[in-house]
Design a protein around this motif. Sequence first.
Motif, PDB file in Angstrom:
ATOM      1  N   MET A   1      52.172 -62.090 -53.429  1.00 55.25           N
ATOM      2  CA  MET A   1      51.053 -62.700 -52.710  1.00 55.25           C
ATOM      3  C   MET A   1      50.364 -63.722 -53.617  1.00 55.25           C
ATOM      4  O   MET A   1      50.068 -63.431 -54.770  1.00 55.25           O
ATOM      5  N   GLU A   2      50.129 -64.915 -53.068  1.00 48.84           N
ATOM      6  CA  GLU A   2      49.499 -65.947 -53.878  1.00 48.84           C
ATOM      7  C   GLU A   2      48.108 -65.505 -54.309  1.00 48.84           C
ATOM      8  O   GLU A   2      47.442 -64.701 -53.656  1.00 48.84           O
ATOM      9  N   GLU A   3      47.674 -66.064 -55.432  1.00 49.33           N
ATOM     10  CA  GLU A   3      46.425 -65.616 -56.051  1.00 49.33           C
ATOM     11  C   GLU A   3      45.216 -65.770 -55.130  1.00 49.33           C
ATOM     12  O   GLU A   3      44.342 -64.905 -55.089  1.00 49.33           O
ATOM     13  N   LYS A   4      45.166 -66.871 -54.356  1.00 46.83           N
ATOM     14  CA  LYS A   4      44.029 -67.110 -53.476  1.00 46.83           C
ATOM     15  C   LYS A   4      43.903 -66.008 -52.427  1.00 46.83           C
ATOM     16  O   LYS A   4      42.810 -65.495 -52.158  1.00 46.83           O
ATOM     17  N   LYS A   5      45.039 -65.620 -51.823  1.00 46.29           N
ATOM     18  CA  LYS A   5      45.016 -64.549 -50.824  1.00 46.29           C
ATOM     19  C   LYS A   5      44.694 -63.214 -51.469  1.00 46.29           C
ATOM     20  O   LYS A   5      44.000 -62.379 -50.881  1.00 46.29           O
ATOM     21  N   LEU A   6      45.203 -63.003 -52.663  1.00 44.49           N
ATOM     22  CA  LEU A   6      44.941 -61.742 -53.354  1.00 44.49           C
ATOM     23  C   LEU A   6      43.452 -61.590 -53.649  1.00 44.49           C
ATOM     24  O   LEU A   6      42.879 -60.503 -53.476  1.00 44.49           O
ATOM     25  N   ASN A   7      42.799 -62.659 -54.065  1.00 43.74           N
ATOM     26  CA  ASN A   7      41.358 -62.608 -54.323  1.00 43.74           C
ATOM     27  C   ASN A   7      40.576 -62.341 -53.045  1.00 43.74           C
ATOM     28  O   ASN A   7      39.588 -61.598 -53.052  1.00 43.74           O
ATOM     29  N   LEU A   8      41.021 -62.955 -51.930  1.00 45.83           N
ATOM     30  CA  LEU A   8      40.367 -62.712 -50.650  1.00 45.83           C
ATOM     31  C   LEU A   8      40.530 -61.257 -50.232  1.00 45.83           C
ATOM     32  O   LEU A   8      39.576 -60.622 -49.758  1.00 45.83           O
ATOM     33  N   LEU A   9      41.728 -60.707 -50.423  1.00 45.86           N
ATOM     34  CA  LEU A   9      41.966 -59.307 -50.081  1.00 45.86           C
ATOM     35  C   LEU A   9      41.067 -58.387 -50.897  1.00 45.86           C
ATOM     36  O   LEU A   9      40.522 -57.415 -50.374  1.00 45.86           O
ATOM     37  N   ARG A  10      40.887 -58.706 -52.162  1.00 42.07           N
ATOM     38  CA  ARG A  10      40.014 -57.881 -53.010  1.00 42.07           C
ATOM     39  C   ARG A  10      38.574 -57.937 -52.534  1.00 42.07           C
ATOM     40  O   ARG A  10      37.865 -56.930 -52.546  1.00 42.07           O
ATOM     41  N   ARG A  11      38.117 -59.133 -52.115  1.00 43.38           N
ATOM     42  CA  ARG A  11      36.745 -59.244 -51.602  1.00 43.38           C
ATOM     43  C   ARG A  11      36.579 -58.424 -50.316  1.00 43.38           C
ATOM     44  O   ARG A  11      35.553 -57.773 -50.110  1.00 43.38           O
ATOM     45  N   LEU A  12      37.598 -58.461 -49.468  1.00 46.19           N
ATOM     46  CA  LEU A  12      37.548 -57.678 -48.230  1.00 46.19           C
ATOM     47  C   LEU A  12      37.500 -56.189 -48.530  1.00 46.19           C
ATOM     48  O   LEU A  12      36.707 -55.441 -47.952  1.00 46.19           O
ATOM     49  N   GLU A  13      38.356 -55.759 -49.444  1.00 47.85           N
ATOM     50  CA  GLU A  13      38.405 -54.335 -49.801  1.00 47.85           C
ATOM     51  C   GLU A  13      37.090 -53.881 -50.416  1.00 47.85           C
ATOM     52  O   GLU A  13      36.564 -52.822 -50.060  1.00 47.85           O
ATOM     53  N   ASN A  14      36.558 -54.679 -51.335  1.00 40.38           N
ATOM     54  CA  ASN A  14      35.300 -54.307 -52.000  1.00 40.38           C
ATOM     55  C   ASN A  14      34.155 -54.214 -50.995  1.00 40.38           C
ATOM     56  O   ASN A  14      33.302 -53.325 -51.086  1.00 40.38           O
ATOM     57  N   ALA A  15      34.124 -55.130 -50.018  1.00 35.29           N
ATOM     58  CA  ALA A  15      33.053 -55.124 -49.029  1.00 35.29           C
ATOM     59  C   ALA A  15      33.151 -53.903 -48.122  1.00 35.29           C
ATOM     60  O   ALA A  15      32.157 -53.216 -47.863  1.00 35.29           O
ATOM     61  N   ILE A  16      34.347 -53.615 -47.634  1.00 43.05           N
ATOM     62  CA  ILE A  16      34.529 -52.492 -46.702  1.00 43.05           C
ATOM     63  C   ILE A  16      34.352 -51.155 -47.405  1.00 43.05           C
ATOM     64  O   ILE A  16      33.694 -50.241 -46.887  1.00 43.05           O
ATOM     65  N   TYR A  17      34.911 -51.035 -48.618  1.00 36.07           N
ATOM     66  CA  TYR A  17      34.831 -49.766 -49.326  1.00 36.07           C
ATOM     67  C   TYR A  17      33.478 -49.538 -49.995  1.00 36.07           C
ATOM     68  O   TYR A  17      33.236 -48.487 -50.598  1.00 36.07           O
ATOM     69  N   ALA A  18      32.567 -50.524 -49.907  1.00 36.14           N
ATOM     70  CA  ALA A  18      31.238 -50.346 -50.496  1.00 36.14           C
ATOM     71  C   ALA A  18      30.480 -49.212 -49.829  1.00 36.14           C
ATOM     72  O   ALA A  18      29.584 -48.617 -50.423  1.00 36.14           O
ATOM     73  N   THR A  19      30.810 -48.906 -48.587  1.00 35.88           N
ATOM     74  CA  THR A  19      30.179 -47.801 -47.868  1.00 35.88           C
ATOM     75  C   THR A  19      30.993 -46.527 -48.050  1.00 35.88           C
ATOM     76  O   THR A  19      32.178 -46.483 -47.718  1.00 35.88           O
ATOM     77  N   ASP A  20      30.361 -45.501 -48.582  1.00 34.34           N
ATOM     78  CA  ASP A  20      30.983 -44.174 -48.733  1.00 34.34           C
ATOM     79  C   ASP A  20      32.293 -44.211 -49.498  1.00 34.34           C
ATOM     80  O   ASP A  20      33.174 -43.365 -49.300  1.00 34.34           O
ATOM     81  N   HIS A  21      32.472 -45.215 -50.342  1.00 36.03           N
ATOM     82  CA  HIS A  21      33.658 -45.322 -51.203  1.00 36.03           C
ATOM     83  C   HIS A  21      34.955 -45.259 -50.399  1.00 36.03           C
ATOM     84  O   HIS A  21      35.995 -44.818 -50.912  1.00 36.03           O
ATOM     85  N   GLY A  22      34.886 -45.677 -49.150  1.00 41.02           N
ATOM     86  CA  GLY A  22      36.093 -45.697 -48.333  1.00 41.02           C
ATOM     87  C   GLY A  22      36.515 -44.346 -47.786  1.00 41.02           C
ATOM     88  O   GLY A  22      37.610 -44.212 -47.248  1.00 41.02           O
ATOM     89  N   HIS A  23      35.649 -43.323 -47.887  1.00 45.11           N
ATOM     90  CA  HIS A  23      35.975 -41.991 -47.347  1.00 45.11           C
ATOM     91  C   HIS A  23      35.584 -41.953 -45.872  1.00 45.11           C
ATOM     92  O   HIS A  23      34.497 -41.519 -45.508  1.00 45.11           O
ATOM     93  N   PHE A  24      36.495 -42.423 -45.013  1.00 43.93           N
ATOM     94  CA  PHE A  24      36.156 -42.650 -43.619  1.00 43.93           C
ATOM     95  C   PHE A  24      36.795 -41.664 -42.636  1.00 43.93           C
ATOM     96  O   PHE A  24      36.354 -41.551 -41.510  1.00 43.93           O
ATOM     97  N   GLU A  25      37.834 -40.976 -43.036  1.00 39.29           N
ATOM     98  CA  GLU A  25      38.588 -40.185 -42.051  1.00 39.29           C
ATOM     99  C   GLU A  25      38.519 -38.694 -42.340  1.00 39.29           C
ATOM    100  O   GLU A  25      39.533 -38.038 -42.562  1.00 39.29           O
TER     101      GLU A  25
END
Length: 334
Positions: free
Chosen positions: A1-25
């Motif tokens: 995965m190109e670096e630009k997409k990888l950085n975007l994926l990390r931002r998405l993951e960090n934003a979503i997992y900021a709540t309850d550390h991703g313990h959703f299920e």
Amino acid sequence: MEEKKLNLLRRLENAIYATDHGHFEGTFTRVEREKLSMFWASIEGSSINWPKHLAEEDRECLVMRYLRANNLNVSKAISSLKRAGDRRAEYHLDDLNIAQIGEGVRRLNFLPLGLNKMGSPTFSLSIVDLDLNNLQMLESVLAWTYLCEYIDRTYPRNMAPITCIMDCQGKALSSLVKPVLRHPLTLIKMDARSLKLTRDVYPRRLDMTFVYCKPHGIIKPIAKIGPFFYKNMISYHNVFDDTYDSFDLLFEDENAIPVRYGGKREWDINRFIDERRQAEAPEHGETPLEDFHMIEPTALHHYPKSEQARFTVKAPESERVVSPGHEAPVSPKA
């Protein structure tokens, strides 16, 4: 995965997992399990107004959202759950059938995409389809409330916050600014009321992620200062994407991606509505959206007098009149 997409994926993951550390299920820690046991022991013999559509085996996930929202304080979680029951009764949320909820979501131009690969319920919204005048007209719908009710009935065991993908391309800013300039206080108060109600009834859902695809003009600065206005009600995270890569990064299945972004997902929620109608109350049929949302005076008094005419106040059973061809809403079966 190109670096630009990888950085975007990390931002998405960090934003979503900021709540309850991703313990959703349904993944609870040992301490959370202990608090959950204390909760059940504390409410033994007392009355809790559970949502009518929530199965008994799914209650623990709802309770855990209230516990986490109150820092695992059992007594505060019980108070919050009881207050939420009062809000549901005031706004007659349990009287709404799934066709009404689905139609409200459709008219607000939200497209449900399902759960993304991180477990967050995701919706897309194009700024081209956004009509602030229509949102003002639908004040009684309380957009976030409908959105969260939709999620709770579809994924009762899911505890994740919402992810909203907004396509910012293709609409003149003047068409967005004019309605705000005409009714600035009305729109702000409407959002504040909606957010407060949503926070009380659906804790943690609005600790959400906003993804702005191709933001233009003043969209970015407005989006960045947005959290400041509602910081006491919600905590959301902004992710900016100059492309449409977010769809591909959040979903591996092209059937979840809207057609306009290269996927196969059509603008259609009829299948969901039909499935839920059969599960909840097939006798409802197609209840019209207009004039169906009844609000008790205890909730109505929170609204300015100039806006109270938008709502239908629930009359006592003895005084209620049903117009020919328009059945009064019937509480769906549990």
